[in-house]
Design an enzyme around this catalytic site. Structure first.
Site, PDB file in Angstrom:
ATOM      1  N   TYR A 216       5.430   1.063  -1.734  1.00  0.00           N
ATOM      2  CA  TYR A 216       4.236   1.144   0.198  1.00  0.00           C
ATOM      3  C   TYR A 216       5.029  -0.712   0.441  1.00  0.00           C
ATOM      4  O   TYR A 216       5.600  -0.912   1.389  1.00  0.00           O
ATOM      5  CB  TYR A 216       3.365   0.959  -0.439  1.00  0.00           C
ATOM      6  CG  TYR A 216       2.081   1.075   1.335  1.00  0.00           C
ATOM      7  CD1 TYR A 216       3.115   2.814   1.986  1.00  0.00           C
ATOM      8  CD2 TYR A 216       1.937   0.092   1.687  1.00  0.00           C
ATOM      9  CE1 TYR A 216       2.095   2.420   3.321  1.00  0.00           C
ATOM     10  CE2 TYR A 216       1.606   0.266   3.046  1.00  0.00           C
ATOM     11  CZ  TYR A 216       2.074   0.852   3.529  1.00  0.00           C
ATOM     12  OH  TYR A 216       1.003   1.434   5.473  1.00  0.00           O
TER      13      TYR A 216
ATOM     14  N   SER B 215       2.782  -3.478   8.458  1.00  0.00           N
ATOM     15  CA  SER B 215       1.612  -2.854   7.450  1.00  0.00           C
ATOM     16  C   SER B 215       2.245  -5.031   6.861  1.00  0.00           C
ATOM     17  O   SER B 215       2.681  -5.313   6.921  1.00  0.00           O
ATOM     18  CB  SER B 215       0.989  -2.554   6.092  1.00  0.00           C
ATOM     19  OG  SER B 215       0.953  -3.211   4.654  1.00  0.00           O
TER      20      SER B 215
END
Length: 248
Positions: A165, A152
């Site tokens: 995350y 990400s």
């Protein structure tokens, strides 16, 4: 690789595992791989979603996939070993694995991160990725295959409120680089994809006010996903690659 021309049957006769195959990017990747001639192993936690993907692939006339219902939050090391043994016994080999499954947790200030949320995110996004990779590597070394992680934009640059995350994706990139370095002389290639902003349920949860029309669809970012599973990427190893290099 960003303008990679997807060729018909470019994944012909390959056997590819896709985790998180019931929705979003995983679903599109599974359908695309099947369209290009691969037999796809659909792994996810929701049987109904996997069955819908299965039906779409079969109805389109592509190679029949297999369904593996598995919740990575509770799966054990032995579950993953058994999974890989079953794939190799049934299909004779494993050519590639797209580790796409992950959970967002919640966006919150660092000092209010809930311990259970942290544990759940690390279990699914880090520990499960390690355990399944340990099980996959022998088969992928045997086939000189491709192991692809999912990172990400917050996996290499921390961002406020993205807490567990973000930390999990930093760990993902580290894991990918470790495996790539350890196995660089075996023929196994290990890389990670940063998909960028993509129209998925997870994206909608993270950005509820965002206009979905302003982000790419999963189908639009598939060239990189196909490239890393194809024989054309045999020399690519240890890289985190943006599927949308134009996006910051």
């Amino acid at each position: 690789m960003f303008d990679y021309e997807i060729k018909e049957n470019s994944l012909h006769n390959k056997v590819i595992l896709v985790t998180g195959a019931g929705d979003g990017i995983g679903k599109q990747a599974a359908k695309t791989y099947a369209q290009l001639g691969a037999t796809v192993i659909l792994l996810g936690r929701t049987v109904d979603k996997l069955e819908k993907v299965y039906d779409e692939i079969v109805e389109a006339g592509h190679p029949e996939p297999a369904i593996v219902p598995l919740d990575m939050k509770g799966a054990t090391k032995q579950n993953y070993i058994d999974l890989v043994n079953t794939i190799v016994d049934q299909f004779g080999k494993l050519d590639g694995a797209l580790l796409n499954a992950s959970i967002l947790g919640e966006l919150t200030p660092f000092t209010t991160i809930h311990e259970q949320t942290f544990d759940d995110v690390m279990q699914v996004n880090v520990k499960a990725q390690m355990l399944i990779s340990q099980a996959l590597i022998p088969a992928l070394v045997e086939s000189k295959g491709s192991l692809v992680f999912t990172s990400s934009g917050v996996g290499n640059k921390g961002r406020a409120y993205w807490g567990p995350y973000s930390m999990s994706k930093f760990a993902t990139e580290s894991m990918m680089e470790l495996i790539a370095d350890e196995y660089e002389d075996t023929g196994l290639r290990t890389n990670a994809i940063n998909p960028g902003g993509t129209k998925t349920p997870m994206r909608a949860t993270a950005y509820p006010a965002e206009d979905p029309a302003t982000v790419a669809t999963p189908e639009q970012i598939m060239p990189l996903y196909v490239y890393l599973m194809s024989d054309d990427s045999k020399e690519i190893n240890g890289q985190t690659i943006k599927a949308q290099p134009q996006r910051k």
